[in-house]
Scaffold this motif. Structure first.
Motif, PDB file in Angstrom:
ATOM      1  N   GLY A   1       0.905  -1.034  -0.155  1.00 21.48           N
ATOM      2  CA  GLY A   1       0.021  -0.131  -0.096  1.00 21.48           C
ATOM      3  C   GLY A   1       0.780   1.352   0.022  1.00 21.48           C
ATOM      4  N   ASP A   2       0.504   2.378   0.944  1.00 18.33           N
ATOM      5  CA  ASP A   2       1.526   3.497   1.084  1.00 18.33           C
ATOM      6  C   ASP A   2       2.506   3.255   2.005  1.00 18.33           C
ATOM      7  OD1 ASP A   2      -0.171   3.420   3.394  1.00 18.33           O
ATOM      8  OD2 ASP A   2      -0.904   5.480   3.125  1.00 18.33           O
ATOM      9  N   ARG A   3       2.957   1.874   2.425  1.00 20.91           N
ATOM     10  CA  ARG A   3       3.892   1.835   3.586  1.00 20.91           C
ATOM     11  C   ARG A   3       5.127   1.324   2.651  1.00 20.91           C
ATOM     12  NH1 ARG A   3       1.658  -2.210   7.979  1.00 20.91           N
ATOM     13  NH2 ARG A   3       1.567  -3.773   6.307  1.00 20.91           N
ATOM     14  N   TYR A   4       6.416   1.315   3.182  1.00 18.39           N
ATOM     15  CA  TYR A   4       7.540   1.102   2.765  1.00 18.39           C
ATOM     16  C   TYR A   4       8.294  -0.170   3.364  1.00 18.39           C
ATOM     17  CZ  TYR A   4       7.143   5.147  -0.291  1.00 18.39           C
ATOM     18  OH  TYR A   4       6.640   6.249  -1.155  1.00 18.39           O
ATOM     19  N   LEU A   5       8.743  -0.951   2.786  1.00 18.56           N
ATOM     20  CA  LEU A   5       9.299  -2.142   3.352  1.00 18.56           C
ATOM     21  C   LEU A   5      10.782  -2.332   3.203  1.00 18.56           C
ATOM     22  CD1 LEU A   5       6.652  -4.787   2.143  1.00 18.56           C
ATOM     23  CD2 LEU A   5       6.304  -3.309   4.132  1.00 18.56           C
ATOM     24  N   LEU A   6      11.651  -2.477   4.290  1.00 13.81           N
ATOM     25  CA  LEU A   6      13.042  -2.820   4.280  1.00 13.81           C
ATOM     26  C   LEU A   6      13.333  -3.887   4.963  1.00 13.81           C
ATOM     27  CD1 LEU A   6      14.072   0.876   5.419  1.00 13.81           C
ATOM     28  CD2 LEU A   6      13.933  -0.108   2.838  1.00 13.81           C
ATOM     29  N   VAL A   7      14.375  -4.869   4.530  1.00 10.45           N
ATOM     30  CA  VAL A   7      14.752  -5.946   5.226  1.00 10.45           C
ATOM     31  C   VAL A   7      16.257  -5.613   5.743  1.00 10.45           C
ATOM     32  CG1 VAL A   7      15.501  -8.327   4.857  1.00 10.45           C
ATOM     33  CG2 VAL A   7      13.416  -7.501   3.616  1.00 10.45           C
ATOM     34  N   ALA A   8      16.566  -5.958   7.205  1.00  8.24           N
ATOM     35  CA  ALA A   8      17.656  -5.559   7.822  1.00  8.24           C
ATOM     36  C   ALA A   8      18.379  -6.706   7.684  1.00  8.24           C
ATOM     37  CB  ALA A   8      17.414  -5.167   9.249  1.00  8.24           C
ATOM     38  N   SER A   9      19.055  -6.944   6.466  1.00  6.52           N
ATOM     39  CA  SER A   9      19.735  -8.301   6.292  1.00  6.52           C
ATOM     40  C   SER A   9      21.050  -8.225   6.815  1.00  6.52           C
ATOM     41  CB  SER A   9      19.494  -8.731   4.828  1.00  6.52           C
ATOM     42  OG  SER A   9      20.092  -7.914   4.017  1.00  6.52           O
ATOM     43  N   ASN A  10      21.604  -7.059   6.349  1.00  7.24           N
ATOM     44  CA  ASN A  10      23.226  -6.891   6.426  1.00  7.24           C
ATOM     45  C   ASN A  10      23.922  -8.024   5.806  1.00  7.24           C
ATOM     46  OD1 ASN A  10      25.304  -5.419   7.327  1.00  7.24           O
ATOM     47  ND2 ASN A  10      25.300  -6.404   9.672  1.00  7.24           N
ATOM     48  N   GLY A  11      23.247  -8.332   4.418  1.00 11.02           N
ATOM     49  CA  GLY A  11      24.250  -9.505   3.656  1.00 11.02           C
ATOM     50  C   GLY A  11      24.109 -10.644   4.227  1.00 11.02           C
ATOM     51  N   GLY A  12      23.316 -11.118   5.465  1.00 12.59           N
ATOM     52  CA  GLY A  12      23.125 -12.262   5.864  1.00 12.59           C
ATOM     53  C   GLY A  12      24.176 -12.349   7.165  1.00 12.59           C
ATOM     54  N   SER A  13      24.557 -11.279   7.548  1.00 13.60           N
ATOM     55  CA  SER A  13      25.773 -11.448   8.754  1.00 13.60           C
ATOM     56  C   SER A  13      24.727 -11.837   9.896  1.00 13.60           C
ATOM     57  CB  SER A  13      26.089  -9.817   8.662  1.00 13.60           C
ATOM     58  OG  SER A  13      26.661  -9.502  10.054  1.00 13.60           O
ATOM     59  N   ALA A  14      25.419 -12.084  11.049  1.00 15.89           N
ATOM     60  CA  ALA A  14      25.115 -12.417  12.416  1.00 15.89           C
ATOM     61  C   ALA A  14      24.445 -11.324  13.139  1.00 15.89           C
ATOM     62  CB  ALA A  14      25.928 -13.377  13.058  1.00 15.89           C
ATOM     63  N   ASN A  15      25.128 -10.136  12.491  1.00 14.95           N
ATOM     64  CA  ASN A  15      24.449  -8.953  13.398  1.00 14.95           C
ATOM     65  C   ASN A  15      23.552  -7.963  12.597  1.00 14.95           C
ATOM     66  OD1 ASN A  15      26.597  -9.373  15.497  1.00 14.95           O
ATOM     67  ND2 ASN A  15      27.920  -8.716  13.696  1.00 14.95           N
ATOM     68  N   HIS A  16      22.939  -7.159  13.278  1.00 14.53           N
ATOM     69  CA  HIS A  16      21.931  -6.504  12.782  1.00 14.53           C
ATOM     70  C   HIS A  16      22.776  -5.176  12.048  1.00 14.53           C
ATOM     71  CE1 HIS A  16      18.335  -8.290  14.336  1.00 14.53           C
ATOM     72  NE2 HIS A  16      18.573  -8.150  15.444  1.00 14.53           N
ATOM     73  N   PRO A  17      22.306  -4.510  11.005  1.00 17.32           N
ATOM     74  CA  PRO A  17      22.772  -3.582  10.274  1.00 17.32           C
ATOM     75  C   PRO A  17      22.780  -2.269  11.322  1.00 17.32           C
ATOM     76  CG  PRO A  17      20.861  -3.932   9.266  1.00 17.32           C
ATOM     77  CD  PRO A  17      20.991  -5.039  10.029  1.00 17.32           C
ATOM     78  N   ALA A  18      23.704  -1.518  11.233  1.00 24.65           N
ATOM     79  CA  ALA A  18      23.696  -0.278  12.083  1.00 24.65           C
ATOM     80  C   ALA A  18      22.574   0.568  11.638  1.00 24.65           C
ATOM     81  CB  ALA A  18      24.973   0.590  11.957  1.00 24.65           C
ATOM     82  N   TRP A  19      21.743   0.712  10.450  1.00 18.82           N
ATOM     83  CA  TRP A  19      20.765   1.657  10.293  1.00 18.82           C
ATOM     84  C   TRP A  19      19.500   1.067  11.147  1.00 18.82           C
ATOM     85  CZ3 TRP A  19      16.608  -0.610   8.151  1.00 18.82           C
ATOM     86  CH2 TRP A  19      16.747  -1.841   7.330  1.00 18.82           C
ATOM     87  N   TYR A  20      19.223  -0.333  11.315  1.00 11.53           N
ATOM     88  CA  TYR A  20      18.330  -0.921  12.111  1.00 11.53           C
ATOM     89  C   TYR A  20      18.307  -0.710  13.550  1.00 11.53           C
ATOM     90  CZ  TYR A  20      14.947  -4.175  13.960  1.00 11.53           C
ATOM     91  OH  TYR A  20      14.423  -4.852  14.876  1.00 11.53           O
ATOM     92  N   LEU A  21      19.625  -0.702  14.173  1.00 12.38           N
ATOM     93  CA  LEU A  21      19.731  -0.597  15.637  1.00 12.38           C
ATOM     94  C   LEU A  21      19.528   0.997  15.750  1.00 12.38           C
ATOM     95  CD1 LEU A  21      23.212  -2.402  16.176  1.00 12.38           C
ATOM     96  CD2 LEU A  21      20.951  -3.117  16.751  1.00 12.38           C
ATOM     97  N   ASN A  22      19.756   1.787  14.913  1.00  9.28           N
ATOM     98  CA  ASN A  22      19.590   3.237  14.977  1.00  9.28           C
ATOM     99  C   ASN A  22      18.039   3.524  15.000  1.00  9.28           C
ATOM    100  OD1 ASN A  22      22.300   3.768  15.020  1.00  9.28           O
ATOM    101  ND2 ASN A  22      22.337   4.590  12.964  1.00  9.28           N
ATOM    102  N   LEU A  23      17.515   2.804  13.958  1.00 10.24           N
ATOM    103  CA  LEU A  23      15.855   3.296  14.001  1.00 10.24           C
ATOM    104  C   LEU A  23      15.274   2.609  15.046  1.00 10.24           C
ATOM    105  CD1 LEU A  23      14.208   0.818  12.652  1.00 10.24           C
ATOM    106  CD2 LEU A  23      15.024   1.818  10.543  1.00 10.24           C
ATOM    107  N   SER A  24      15.817   1.493  15.645  1.00 12.02           N
ATOM    108  CA  SER A  24      15.107   0.779  16.760  1.00 12.02           C
ATOM    109  C   SER A  24      15.017   1.719  17.988  1.00 12.02           C
ATOM    110  CB  SER A  24      15.742  -0.503  17.117  1.00 12.02           C
ATOM    111  OG  SER A  24      15.642  -1.361  16.149  1.00 12.02           O
ATOM    112  N   ASP A  25      16.270   2.629  17.988  1.00  3.71           N
ATOM    113  CA  ASP A  25      16.524   3.381  19.203  1.00  3.71           C
ATOM    114  C   ASP A  25      15.615   4.794  18.943  1.00  3.71           C
ATOM    115  OD1 ASP A  25      17.831   3.957  21.700  1.00  3.71           O
ATOM    116  OD2 ASP A  25      18.806   5.652  20.709  1.00  3.71           O
TER     117      ASP A  25
END
Length: 146
Positions: free
Chosen positions: A64-88
């Protein structure tokens, strides 16, 4: 997030991503919005430790009018920094083509995620292999204009 205005925004330090961002900005999204056949947006988050604005380019889908992103970090064991930032701080700025706006981000619930993940895996099938190797549940992020 306070709108950036004249505040400096630090771009992703990965060379090819930084180049993609520069092209996107310099052409107001005419070049860069479509990247290797996939739609991309620019996401700006507030650094959770530094307090500085950080920008990266990401593949996106829409529901719909929502945008979707996947916090994959290339399949790394760690979340990407952008995801940690928006979680905060879920207040973000995005640019989709020439359109720039403030938005709120949140992680999809367990109930929402399967359907939205399928949409994203249709756009970029490699997300499924990233999930298989990550050793963590890869978050799917929903962004809504404010």
């Amino acid at each position: 997030m306070t709108p950036p205005g004249d505040e400096e925004v630090l771009d992703n330090p990965t060379a090819w991503v930084a180049k993609h961002i520069r092209t996107y900005i310099e052409t107001d999204g005419r070049k860069g919005h479509l990247y290797n056949g996939m739609t991309t947006l620019l996401l700006s988050t507030r650094g959770r430790r530094s307090g500085l604005l950080r920008r990266t380019a990401l593949i996106y889908g829409q529901d719909g009018d929502r945008y979707l992103l996947v916090a994959s970090n290339g399949g790394s064991a760690n979340h990407p920094a952008w995801y940690l930032n928006l979680s905060d701080d879920p207040g973000v700025e995005i640019q989709v083509g020439p359109d720039k706006f403030a938005a709120r981000a949140r992680t999809a619930t367990a109930e929402e995620k399967p359907e939205l993940w399928r949409k994203m895996a249709e756009i970029f099938p490699t997300y499924d292999s990233y999930q298989a190797k990550a050793g963590r549940e890869i978050p799917l992020v929903i962004i809504e204009r404010v």
